[in-house]
Scaffold this motif. Sequence first.
Motif, PDB file in Angstrom:
ATOM      1  N   MET A   1       0.851  -1.189   0.000  1.00 51.84           N
ATOM      2  CA  MET A   1       0.000   0.000   0.000  1.00 51.84           C
ATOM      3  C   MET A   1       0.890   1.243   0.000  1.00 51.84           C
ATOM      4  O   MET A   1       1.789   1.359   0.834  1.00 51.84           O
ATOM      5  N   ILE A   2       0.646   2.151  -0.937  1.00 47.99           N
ATOM      6  CA  ILE A   2       1.388   3.409  -0.987  1.00 47.99           C
ATOM      7  C   ILE A   2       0.694   4.402  -0.057  1.00 47.99           C
ATOM      8  O   ILE A   2      -0.508   4.639  -0.179  1.00 47.99           O
ATOM      9  N   VAL A   3       1.452   4.983   0.861  1.00 50.59           N
ATOM     10  CA  VAL A   3       0.905   5.925   1.837  1.00 50.59           C
ATOM     11  C   VAL A   3       1.654   7.245   1.699  1.00 50.59           C
ATOM     12  O   VAL A   3       2.896   7.253   1.663  1.00 50.59           O
ATOM     13  N   PRO A   4       0.951   8.395   1.615  1.00 50.01           N
ATOM     14  CA  PRO A   4       1.643   9.675   1.462  1.00 50.01           C
ATOM     15  C   PRO A   4       2.410  10.063   2.717  1.00 50.01           C
ATOM     16  O   PRO A   4       2.095   9.594   3.815  1.00 50.01           O
ATOM     17  N   ASP A   5       3.414  10.933   2.532  1.00 46.07           N
ATOM     18  CA  ASP A   5       4.231  11.339   3.673  1.00 46.07           C
ATOM     19  C   ASP A   5       3.508  12.313   4.598  1.00 46.07           C
ATOM     20  O   ASP A   5       3.967  12.580   5.703  1.00 46.07           O
ATOM     21  N   ILE A   6       2.371  12.850   4.134  1.00 48.11           N
ATOM     22  CA  ILE A   6       1.499  13.669   4.989  1.00 48.11           C
ATOM     23  C   ILE A   6       0.154  12.962   5.058  1.00 48.11           C
ATOM     24  O   ILE A   6      -0.494  12.755   4.034  1.00 48.11           O
ATOM     25  N   SER A   7      -0.264  12.561   6.247  1.00 40.59           N
ATOM     26  CA  SER A   7      -1.489  11.771   6.374  1.00 40.59           C
ATOM     27  C   SER A   7      -2.703  12.568   5.909  1.00 40.59           C
ATOM     28  O   SER A   7      -2.776  13.790   6.073  1.00 40.59           O
ATOM     29  N   GLN A   8      -3.659  11.848   5.331  1.00 41.88           N
ATOM     30  CA  GLN A   8      -4.887  12.452   4.817  1.00 41.88           C
ATOM     31  C   GLN A   8      -6.085  11.840   5.537  1.00 41.88           C
ATOM     32  O   GLN A   8      -6.041  10.677   5.936  1.00 41.88           O
ATOM     33  N   ASP A   9      -7.145  12.631   5.695  1.00 39.13           N
ATOM     34  CA  ASP A   9      -8.351  12.120   6.323  1.00 39.13           C
ATOM     35  C   ASP A   9      -9.577  12.624   5.573  1.00 39.13           C
ATOM     36  O   ASP A   9      -9.457  13.345   4.566  1.00 39.13           O
ATOM     37  N   GLU A 180       3.606   8.338  -4.557  1.00 36.42           N
ATOM     38  CA  GLU A 180       3.451   9.017  -3.267  1.00 36.42           C
ATOM     39  C   GLU A 180       3.002  10.462  -3.443  1.00 36.42           C
ATOM     40  O   GLU A 180       2.061  10.909  -2.763  1.00 36.42           O
ATOM     41  N   PRO A 181       3.601  11.243  -4.362  1.00 41.42           N
ATOM     42  CA  PRO A 181       3.097  12.602  -4.575  1.00 41.42           C
ATOM     43  C   PRO A 181       1.651  12.647  -5.072  1.00 41.42           C
ATOM     44  O   PRO A 181       0.895  13.555  -4.698  1.00 41.42           O
ATOM     45  N   ILE A 182       1.252  11.688  -5.912  1.00 35.86           N
ATOM     46  CA  ILE A 182      -0.140  11.645  -6.372  1.00 35.86           C
ATOM     47  C   ILE A 182      -1.075  11.458  -5.183  1.00 35.86           C
ATOM     48  O   ILE A 182      -2.136  12.094  -5.095  1.00 35.86           O
ATOM     49  N   CYS A 183      -0.688  10.602  -4.245  1.00 35.03           N
ATOM     50  CA  CYS A 183      -1.499  10.419  -3.031  1.00 35.03           C
ATOM     51  C   CYS A 183      -1.591  11.721  -2.243  1.00 35.03           C
ATOM     52  O   CYS A 183      -2.677  12.128  -1.809  1.00 35.03           O
ATOM     53  N   ARG A 184      -0.465  12.360  -2.034  1.00 37.46           N
ATOM     54  CA  ARG A 184      -0.437  13.578  -1.229  1.00 37.46           C
ATOM     55  C   ARG A 184      -1.232  14.695  -1.896  1.00 37.46           C
ATOM     56  O   ARG A 184      -2.049  15.353  -1.250  1.00 37.46           O
ATOM     57  N   GLU A 185      -0.997  14.915  -3.178  1.00 41.13           N
ATOM     58  CA  GLU A 185      -1.629  16.026  -3.888  1.00 41.13           C
ATOM     59  C   GLU A 185      -3.116  15.781  -4.137  1.00 41.13           C
ATOM     60  O   GLU A 185      -3.902  16.725  -4.198  1.00 41.13           O
ATOM     61  N   GLY A 186      -3.503  14.511  -4.270  1.00 38.05           N
ATOM     62  CA  GLY A 186      -4.899  14.182  -4.535  1.00 38.05           C
ATOM     63  C   GLY A 186      -5.703  13.839  -3.302  1.00 38.05           C
ATOM     64  O   GLY A 186      -6.854  13.427  -3.408  1.00 38.05           O
TER      65      GLY A 186
END
Length: 282
Positions: A1-9, A180-186
């Motif tokens: 699982m790819i997880v961003p370096d800044i958690s999202q909720d 990872e950036p796609i997760c963070r930015e999206g």
Amino acid sequence: MIVPDISQDAVAVADHYDELDPIYRRVWGEHVHHGLWETGRETPGEAVEELVDTVGDRLGLLPGQACVDIGCGYGSTARRLAVTRGVHVTGFTLSAEQARHAAVHSMPSVDIYVRDWLGNGLPDASADAAWSIESSEHMVDKPRFFAEAHRVLAPGGRFVICAWLAETDASGWKVRHLLEPICREGRLPSLGMREEYEAMATAAGFAVTGYEDVSRRVARTWPICAVRLVKAMLVDPEIRRLALGTRNRGAILSIPRLILAYRTGAMRYGIFRLSKAGENGR
């Protein structure tokens, strides 16, 4: 699982869609999901509807069935399937702006709520079919996403998921510079692989009855969005302001990343078909 370096909720997801609402409707359209090119000759609008119709086909929807749209956006997908298949749809979105727009285009057979799917409040075994088109990525607790769908579906119910997926065993540079950036930015709390989705579905009690990798048939979506965005920024000061000056402007950077992610195979797009056992256990 790819997880961003800044958690999202869920709060971050709602804020993302509320703030960027004008851009999403202008650039991505009111369905807010990929198009599916079957012949390659479809217009973008036709391709988007092709994906919706494919979901309806895979579910085998029948008139009168009760359905759930998990992450319904502006309700366009729910309305199309309600009209073309004669079903009743209950949709859930985290975005108040999306729900407000959906209310302007309301119809009797579609009900839309601003509510987190992980706390949807639907009765057990109350739906015949469910779908999730590009919303599972936004779920903070993906095992619970599957568990709630299994709980809400009646015995024999079907579930179709259209999901952004990470390439299985993606190389380090693809993870660092694309996924990872796609997760963070999206505002994606995590991005799973096919095998992880199937394992979570099975653990929730579903049978995996089919899987299709349609990455090549949806990838054209992002170059089209990029062109639309550039044109909109040139002529519309409000779009330009949102794209360059808001707290969610990082989402704009994801468009070239997504184009590259599809071209390198780092990003996959899968359609899962799941079923819940019937009364006799089959």
